[in-house]
Design a protein around this motif. Structure first.
Motif, PDB file in Angstrom:
ATOM      1  N   SER A 159       0.822  -1.214   0.000  1.00 39.47           N
ATOM      2  CA  SER A 159       0.000   0.000   0.000  1.00 39.47           C
ATOM      3  C   SER A 159       0.857   1.266   0.000  1.00 39.47           C
ATOM      4  O   SER A 159       0.501   2.264  -0.616  1.00 39.47           O
ATOM      5  N   ALA A 160       2.022   1.213   0.675  1.00 39.33           N
ATOM      6  CA  ALA A 160       2.919   2.375   0.711  1.00 39.33           C
ATOM      7  C   ALA A 160       3.441   2.698  -0.693  1.00 39.33           C
ATOM      8  O   ALA A 160       3.488   3.867  -1.094  1.00 39.33           O
ATOM      9  N   LEU A 161       3.821   1.661  -1.453  1.00 43.07           N
ATOM     10  CA  LEU A 161       4.307   1.886  -2.818  1.00 43.07           C
ATOM     11  C   LEU A 161       3.184   2.310  -3.756  1.00 43.07           C
ATOM     12  O   LEU A 161       3.400   3.104  -4.673  1.00 43.07           O
ATOM     13  N   GLN A 162       1.995   1.783  -3.500  1.00 38.51           N
ATOM     14  CA  GLN A 162       0.835   2.133  -4.318  1.00 38.51           C
ATOM     15  C   GLN A 162       0.585   3.650  -4.267  1.00 38.51           C
ATOM     16  O   GLN A 162       0.229   4.269  -5.266  1.00 38.51           O
ATOM     17  N   LYS A 163       0.805   4.234  -3.093  1.00 38.42           N
ATOM     18  CA  LYS A 163       0.628   5.691  -2.932  1.00 38.42           C
ATOM     19  C   LYS A 163       1.638   6.477  -3.757  1.00 38.42           C
ATOM     20  O   LYS A 163       1.420   7.650  -4.062  1.00 38.42           O
ATOM     21  N   GLU A 164       2.755   5.819  -4.095  1.00 38.99           N
ATOM     22  CA  GLU A 164       3.780   6.452  -4.941  1.00 38.99           C
ATOM     23  C   GLU A 164       3.544   6.147  -6.425  1.00 38.99           C
ATOM     24  O   GLU A 164       4.349   6.508  -7.275  1.00 38.99           O
ATOM     25  N   GLY A 165       2.458   5.426  -6.705  1.00 41.80           N
ATOM     26  CA  GLY A 165       2.153   5.062  -8.088  1.00 41.80           C
ATOM     27  C   GLY A 165       2.950   3.880  -8.596  1.00 41.80           C
ATOM     28  O   GLY A 165       3.126   3.709  -9.805  1.00 41.80           O
ATOM     29  N   VAL A 166       3.447   3.054  -7.653  1.00 44.67           N
ATOM     30  CA  VAL A 166       4.277   1.903  -8.019  1.00 44.67           C
ATOM     31  C   VAL A 166       3.629   0.612  -7.516  1.00 44.67           C
ATOM     32  O   VAL A 166       3.212   0.523  -6.357  1.00 44.67           O
ATOM     33  N   LYS A 167       3.558  -0.387  -8.384  1.00 37.43           N
ATOM     34  CA  LYS A 167       3.005  -1.696  -7.991  1.00 37.43           C
ATOM     35  C   LYS A 167       4.135  -2.598  -7.516  1.00 37.43           C
ATOM     36  O   LYS A 167       5.150  -2.738  -8.190  1.00 37.43           O
ATOM     37  N   LEU A 168       3.930  -3.213  -6.353  1.00 35.57           N
ATOM     38  CA  LEU A 168       4.941  -4.120  -5.795  1.00 35.57           C
ATOM     39  C   LEU A 168       4.622  -5.564  -6.169  1.00 35.57           C
ATOM     40  O   LEU A 168       3.500  -6.030  -5.966  1.00 35.57           O
ATOM     41  N   HIS A 169       5.622  -6.259  -6.701  1.00 34.01           N
ATOM     42  CA  HIS A 169       5.497  -7.679  -7.044  1.00 34.01           C
ATOM     43  C   HIS A 169       6.512  -8.460  -6.204  1.00 34.01           C
ATOM     44  O   HIS A 169       7.526  -7.902  -5.789  1.00 34.01           O
ATOM     45  N   HIS A 170       6.266  -9.754  -6.006  1.00 32.55           N
ATOM     46  CA  HIS A 170       7.231 -10.554  -5.244  1.00 32.55           C
ATOM     47  C   HIS A 170       7.302 -11.981  -5.770  1.00 32.55           C
ATOM     48  O   HIS A 170       6.356 -12.467  -6.388  1.00 32.55           O
ATOM     49  N   LEU A 171       8.448 -12.624  -5.499  1.00 32.95           N
ATOM     50  CA  LEU A 171       8.593 -14.043  -5.816  1.00 32.95           C
ATOM     51  C   LEU A 171       7.875 -14.897  -4.776  1.00 32.95           C
ATOM     52  O   LEU A 171       7.194 -15.854  -5.113  1.00 32.95           O
ATOM     53  N   LEU A 172       8.069 -14.544  -3.508  1.00 33.48           N
ATOM     54  CA  LEU A 172       7.424 -15.267  -2.409  1.00 33.48           C
ATOM     55  C   LEU A 172       6.974 -14.273  -1.354  1.00 33.48           C
ATOM     56  O   LEU A 172       7.571 -13.200  -1.212  1.00 33.48           O
ATOM     57  N   ASP A 173       5.924 -14.639  -0.592  1.00 33.80           N
ATOM     58  CA  ASP A 173       5.607 -13.841   0.589  1.00 33.80           C
ATOM     59  C   ASP A 173       5.743 -14.733   1.821  1.00 33.80           C
ATOM     60  O   ASP A 173       5.815 -15.962   1.720  1.00 33.80           O
ATOM     61  N   ILE A 174       5.799 -14.111   2.969  1.00 34.89           N
ATOM     62  CA  ILE A 174       6.118 -14.850   4.195  1.00 34.89           C
ATOM     63  C   ILE A 174       5.043 -15.877   4.565  1.00 34.89           C
ATOM     64  O   ILE A 174       5.361 -16.934   5.109  1.00 34.89           O
TER      65      ILE A 174
END
Length: 205
Positions: A159-174
Motif C-alpha cells: 500500500s505504501a508503494l501504491q501511494k507512490e504510483g508503483v506496484k509491488l510484485h514478489h517471488l514469495l511472501d512470508i
C-alpha cells in the motif's frame, strides 16, 4: 509453484530464514528473520532465483520498454546487478546517503528524463528504503511503475508503494513460505500461527 516450494525449503534449510524472537533494525519485534544477503553464497540457488525473477518480470510486465534496472544498497543491489547482467540492461542505484566527497550525489549511474526504470530489492517490509529510492530517481524525471522483491513480509509495503504510483510484485511472501514449510513438517503449528498473526496484526494497525 515448484520454484516457490524448492526455494522456501532452501531458505529454511540453509538458515537464511529463521523462526524465533527477533528485533529488526527498526526496533520492531518479529517472529522470524530473513537474510537474503546469504543467498549469493549458494551460487546455484542464487542463479536459479535470478532466472526465476527474470521469468516472472517477463511474464508480468515484460522488458521491452525497461530502460534501466535500479536498486538500493545493499541487499537488493546484488540481485539487481545479476538481473541487469543477464538482461544486458544498464544498472543504477540510489545511496541511502550522499557520499561526502566527489560530486556528493545520491544516484549512481546514468539517469535521464522519461527513462523507464524497474526497481529491485531483496525484502519488502514497510517499503521505506524502496520509496526513498523511487523518490530520488523520480527527481530526475524517470518513470517507475513497478518494483520487484524476492520476499514480501506483507507489512505495509504494497500500500505504501501504491501511494507512490508503483506496484509491488514478489517471488514469495512470508505466509507462502510458512505454509510450505508447515506442509513439509519443517515448522510446527505455533510457528505458522505466529507468522500469520504478525501479518494480520500489521495489516490491522
Amino acid at each position: 509453484m515448484e520454484f516457490v516450494k524448492e526455494f522456501a525449503t532452501f531458505l529454511h534449510q540453509s538458515g537464511i530464514i529463521k523462526f524465533g524472537d527477533f528485533t529488526l533494525a527498526s526496533g520492531k519485534k518479529s517472529s522470524y528473520y530473513v537474510d537474503l544477503r546469504l543467498v549469493p553464497s549458494y551460487p546455484h540457488q542464487f542463479r536459479h532465483m535470478i532466472k526465476h525473477l527474470q521469468s516472472l518480470v517477463s511474464e508480468q510486465i515484460g522488458f521491452d520498454d525497461i530502460d534501466s534496472i535500479a536498486s538500493v544498497p545493499t541487499g537488493g543491489l546484488v540481485i539487481a546487478s545479476a538481473l541487469a547482467y543477464e538482461l544486458v540492461k544498464p544498472l543504477v542505484y540510489v545511496r541511502s546517503q550522499a557520499k561526502e566527497y566527489g560530486t556528493g550525489k545520491l544516484v549512481e549511474g546514468i539517469v535521464k528524463p522519461d527513462m523507464k526504470i524497474l526497481l529491485i530489492d531483496d525484502v519488502a517490509t514497510t517499503g521505506g528504503s524502496v520509496i526513498n529510492g523511487i523518490r530520488e530517481l523520480k527527481k530526475s524525471g524517470t518513470k517507475i511503475t513497478d518494483a520487484y522483491v524476492i520476499v514480501n513480509r506483507l507489512e505495509g509495503a504494497d500500500s505504501a508503494l501504491q501511494k507512490e504510483g508503483v506496484k509491488l510484485h514478489h517471488l514469495l511472501d512470508i505466509i507462502e513460505i510458512a505454509k510450505i514449510l508447515h506442509q513439509q513438517k519443517l515448522v510446527d503449528d505455533s510457528v505458522l500461527d505466529k507468522v500469520q498473526k504478525q501479518v494480520a496484526g500489521t495489516q490491522l494497525s
